[in-house]
Enzyme design. Sequence first.
Site, PDB file in Angstrom:
ATOM      1  N   ARG A 121       0.841  -1.199   0.000  1.00  0.00           N
ATOM      2  CA  ARG A 121       0.000   0.000   0.000  1.00  0.00           C
ATOM      3  C   ARG A 121       0.874   1.246   0.000  1.00  0.00           C
ATOM      4  NH1 ARG A 121       1.850   1.740   4.025  1.00  0.00           N
ATOM      5  NH2 ARG A 121       0.750   3.688   3.760  1.00  0.00           N
ATOM      6  N   GLY A 122       0.234   2.421  -0.102  1.00  0.00           N
ATOM      7  CA  GLY A 122       0.983   3.675  -0.210  1.00  0.00           C
ATOM      8  C   GLY A 122       1.149   3.971  -1.692  1.00  0.00           C
ATOM      9  N   ALA A 123       0.845   5.220  -2.077  1.00  0.00           N
ATOM     10  CA  ALA A 123       0.745   5.532  -3.507  1.00  0.00           C
ATOM     11  C   ALA A 123       1.981   5.150  -4.342  1.00  0.00           C
ATOM     12  CB  ALA A 123       0.389   7.012  -3.672  1.00  0.00           C
ATOM     13  N   ASN A 131      -5.549  12.406   0.295  1.00  0.00           N
ATOM     14  CA  ASN A 131      -4.644  11.589   1.117  1.00  0.00           C
ATOM     15  C   ASN A 131      -5.508  10.850   2.135  1.00  0.00           C
ATOM     16  OD1 ASN A 131      -1.944  10.721   1.846  1.00  0.00           O
ATOM     17  ND2 ASN A 131      -2.223  11.886   3.727  1.00  0.00           N
ATOM     18  N   LYS A 132      -4.881  10.011   2.928  1.00  0.00           N
ATOM     19  CA  LYS A 132      -5.602   9.169   3.883  1.00  0.00           C
ATOM     20  C   LYS A 132      -6.666   9.942   4.645  1.00  0.00           C
ATOM     21  CE  LYS A 132      -5.390   5.637   4.453  1.00  0.00           C
ATOM     22  NZ  LYS A 132      -6.368   4.745   3.766  1.00  0.00           N
ATOM     23  N   GLN A 180      -2.511   2.597  10.023  1.00  0.00           N
ATOM     24  CA  GLN A 180      -1.200   2.647   9.346  1.00  0.00           C
ATOM     25  C   GLN A 180      -0.195   3.467  10.147  1.00  0.00           C
ATOM     26  OE1 GLN A 180      -4.137   2.980   7.838  1.00  0.00           O
ATOM     27  NE2 GLN A 180      -4.107   2.356   5.695  1.00  0.00           N
ATOM     28  N   ARG A 206      -7.523  -0.517  -6.723  1.00  0.00           N
ATOM     29  CA  ARG A 206      -7.720   0.654  -5.855  1.00  0.00           C
ATOM     30  C   ARG A 206      -7.775   1.891  -6.758  1.00  0.00           C
ATOM     31  NH1 ARG A 206      -4.322   1.202  -0.583  1.00  0.00           N
ATOM     32  NH2 ARG A 206      -6.280   2.201   0.062  1.00  0.00           N
ATOM     33  N   ASP A 240      -2.100  10.813  -2.270  1.00  0.00           N
ATOM     34  CA  ASP A 240      -2.476   9.740  -3.211  1.00  0.00           C
ATOM     35  C   ASP A 240      -2.773  10.287  -4.598  1.00  0.00           C
ATOM     36  OD1 ASP A 240      -2.987   8.437  -0.455  1.00  0.00           O
ATOM     37  OD2 ASP A 240      -2.881   6.822  -1.933  1.00  0.00           O
TER      38      ASP A 240
END
Length: 345
Positions: A47-49, A248-249, A197, A90, A238
């Site tokens: 995960r993570g862009a 973003n998150k 996270q 995603r 993201d």
Amino acid sequence: MHRIKSIEWLGNTVRLIDQTKLPTEELYIETDSLDVLADAIIKLKVRGAPALGVAAAYGIVLGTQKNISSSKEKFFQSFENSAALIARTRPTAKNLFWALERMRTVLRQNKDNDTATLFEKLKHEALALHVEDEVMCLAIGNHGAELVPMNATIITHCNTGALATGGIGTAQAVITTAHEQKKNIRVFADETRPLLQGARLTVWELQKAGVDVTLICDNTAAFVMQKNKIDLVIVGADRIAANGDTANKIGTYNLAVIAQKHGVPFYIAAPTSTIDSSLQNGKEIPIEERSADEVVNGFGKQTAPSGVKVFSPAFDVTPNEFISAIITEKGILRPPFVHSIASIL
Ligand code: MRU
């Protein structure tokens, strides 16, 4: 220090650390199956862009690898099927789609070659993209560290470290670079509900790096800003629209609003591959919604009555007016972002 690699190409397989098992277990998944990799993306094992960009590129390599000896038509079809499968995993991180586009460009530019050569070109591109991601992280760390004063206290959200990229991270690279420059920094890490996270990954990484880190619940950040001198907030991204609006998150927007209220600079750190200049503003960014189960049954314990309605967007969009600067590998962008973004792309 030994750096954790979120994802690695091992010749003809992909190896990734299963981030859902951290911080208690360091478990690796090695696979030559695109289906396994796609499932790992959906389940946030990787995960993570920026890491999703690298994973998408390796996904294409896995998907086409099984068709090297097939007809050219079948090889091209395997590319399209792989790209479609990865694109469905995603929707928000631009890097995933950006990587697929890069791979497609290589396929197009080499379409007259045989399948073995085509495959080698695709593999070469995926490996190059991964190396570029590493270099990009170092540059973001160096540019961003200039914005970190001595003895700074920093708040961050979600995870933007080595786990989230193919290198040392984005926002977290700024933090670790400032730490390596002996700036005597202190970090408050938001736990980042619902999947933690921040608590599970950021704290784990920062502890390993020797950074002074304190874990807070997401709803504690305003109180921390009221009580302490916070020098800056720094988070990742993201997808960034052409005007600087940033997805973003989930919870990032809350943090930006309270940072502005307390006069704390709010920085985004992201590579230019996260910028989607085809979108005029953040309203156009597709926002992923996750399952109710992650909110009411996140870590094996039911925390709300059965059958409750749940709304769980994975990301929010912070409007550009809350953002003090965007730190990219090409330098620091300042408002008005419509101009500063256009000028570096
Ligand atoms: O749902 P996740 O864990 O993939 O969300 C990750 C984030 O929101 C990160 O902040 C973002 O991708 C930047 S990672 C360098």
